[in-house]
Design a protein around this motif. Structure first.
Motif, PDB file in Angstrom:
ATOM      1  N   UNK A  61      26.792 -38.680  31.159  1.00  0.00           N
ATOM      2  CA  UNK A  61      26.890 -39.773  30.154  1.00  0.00           C
ATOM      3  C   UNK A  61      28.528 -40.175  30.189  1.00  0.00           C
ATOM      4  N   UNK A  62      29.211 -39.220  30.182  1.00  0.00           N
ATOM      5  CA  UNK A  62      30.749 -39.461  30.083  1.00  0.00           C
ATOM      6  C   UNK A  62      31.252 -39.989  31.583  1.00  0.00           C
ATOM      7  N   UNK A  63      30.951 -39.565  32.528  1.00  0.00           N
ATOM      8  CA  UNK A  63      31.017 -39.983  33.929  1.00  0.00           C
ATOM      9  C   UNK A  63      30.572 -41.438  33.955  1.00  0.00           C
ATOM     10  N   UNK A  64      29.343 -41.546  33.598  1.00  0.00           N
ATOM     11  CA  UNK A  64      28.771 -43.276  33.900  1.00  0.00           C
ATOM     12  C   UNK A  64      29.870 -44.110  32.840  1.00  0.00           C
ATOM     13  N   UNK A  65      30.162 -43.632  31.795  1.00  0.00           N
ATOM     14  CA  UNK A  65      30.887 -44.359  30.935  1.00  0.00           C
ATOM     15  C   UNK A  65      32.294 -44.575  31.671  1.00  0.00           C
ATOM     16  N   UNK A  66      32.870 -43.812  32.125  1.00  0.00           N
ATOM     17  CA  UNK A  66      34.166 -43.670  33.072  1.00  0.00           C
ATOM     18  C   UNK A  66      34.208 -44.892  34.109  1.00  0.00           C
ATOM     19  N   UNK A  67      33.001 -44.458  34.828  1.00  0.00           N
ATOM     20  CA  UNK A  67      32.881 -45.374  35.928  1.00  0.00           C
ATOM     21  C   UNK A  67      32.565 -46.954  35.763  1.00  0.00           C
ATOM     22  N   UNK A  68      31.823 -47.234  34.643  1.00  0.00           N
ATOM     23  CA  UNK A  68      31.603 -48.404  34.131  1.00  0.00           C
ATOM     24  C   UNK A  68      32.802 -49.361  33.651  1.00  0.00           C
ATOM     25  N   UNK A  69      34.049 -48.444  33.480  1.00  0.00           N
ATOM     26  CA  UNK A  69      35.097 -49.001  33.010  1.00  0.00           C
ATOM     27  C   UNK A  69      36.051 -49.367  34.267  1.00  0.00           C
ATOM     28  N   UNK A  70      35.340 -49.259  35.350  1.00  0.00           N
ATOM     29  CA  UNK A  70      36.243 -49.604  36.627  1.00  0.00           C
ATOM     30  C   UNK A  70      37.180 -48.600  36.867  1.00  0.00           C
ATOM     31  N   UNK A  71      37.110 -47.411  36.490  1.00  0.00           N
ATOM     32  CA  UNK A  71      37.756 -46.151  36.778  1.00  0.00           C
ATOM     33  C   UNK A  71      37.478 -45.341  37.882  1.00  0.00           C
ATOM     34  N   UNK A  72      38.332 -44.562  38.602  1.00  0.00           N
ATOM     35  CA  UNK A  72      37.968 -43.821  39.540  1.00  0.00           C
ATOM     36  C   UNK A  72      37.420 -42.450  39.548  1.00  0.00           C
ATOM     37  N   UNK A  73      36.459 -41.972  40.391  1.00  0.00           N
ATOM     38  CA  UNK A  73      36.184 -40.792  40.390  1.00  0.00           C
ATOM     39  C   UNK A  73      37.326 -39.677  40.276  1.00  0.00           C
ATOM     40  N   UNK A  74      38.181 -39.651  41.353  1.00  0.00           N
ATOM     41  CA  UNK A  74      39.267 -38.791  41.225  1.00  0.00           C
ATOM     42  C   UNK A  74      40.053 -38.556  39.899  1.00  0.00           C
ATOM     43  N   UNK A  75      40.074 -39.898  39.395  1.00  0.00           N
ATOM     44  CA  UNK A  75      40.684 -39.849  38.048  1.00  0.00           C
ATOM     45  C   UNK A  75      40.005 -39.161  37.048  1.00  0.00           C
ATOM     46  N   UNK A  76      38.633 -39.166  37.056  1.00  0.00           N
ATOM     47  CA  UNK A  76      37.567 -38.659  36.006  1.00  0.00           C
ATOM     48  C   UNK A  76      37.707 -36.860  36.309  1.00  0.00           C
ATOM     49  N   UNK A  77      37.738 -36.514  37.692  1.00  0.00           N
ATOM     50  CA  UNK A  77      37.958 -35.285  37.750  1.00  0.00           C
ATOM     51  C   UNK A  77      39.243 -34.664  37.232  1.00  0.00           C
ATOM     52  N   UNK A  78      40.191 -35.364  37.445  1.00  0.00           N
ATOM     53  CA  UNK A  78      41.444 -34.884  36.855  1.00  0.00           C
ATOM     54  C   UNK A  78      41.295 -34.805  35.217  1.00  0.00           C
TER      55      UNK A  78
END
Length: 104
Positions: A61-78
């Motif tokens: 859910x946090x990952x999907x929330x992050x991506x739907x805001x237009x943010x990138x996977x590498x930034x999520x991992x960081x």
């Protein structure tokens, strides 16, 4: 802590464009729909996915929330590693100190 409510909120955002648009237009007004503390609302407003995960919120859910805001996977991992890495550094520093009564 309202983990179930936080998960419901992130699920609602992930399944409804109307909800995402309402959140984007006025996050505070949208978040008022949910029984959350001011601190929990701030975590969502600030996209603090690591803190949300630390509260037990499902990371899908946090990952999907992050991506739907237009943010990138590498930034999520960081973002997810950031606080965990800081915690390990503190733990390593603490474990490197001699124990009481042990020779230094």
């Amino acid at each position: 802590m309202s983990r179930d409510v936080l998960e419901k909120l992130l699920y609602d955002l992930s399944t409804s464009r109307q909800n995402r648009e309402a959140f984007a237009a006025d996050a505070d007004k949208y978040l008022a729909r949910y029984r959350l503390s001011a601190g929990e609302k701030a975590l969502v407003r600030d996209y603090d996915v690591r803190a949300l995960a630390d509260l037990g919120v499902n990371t899908m859910l946090t990952w999907g929330f992050w991506l739907q805001a237009g943010r990138r996977n590498p930034d999520y991992i960081r973002a997810m590693q950031g606080r965990a890495m800081q915690g390990r550094a503190v733990q390593n520093r603490n474990s490197a100190t001699p124990t009481e009564g042990a020779p230094s």
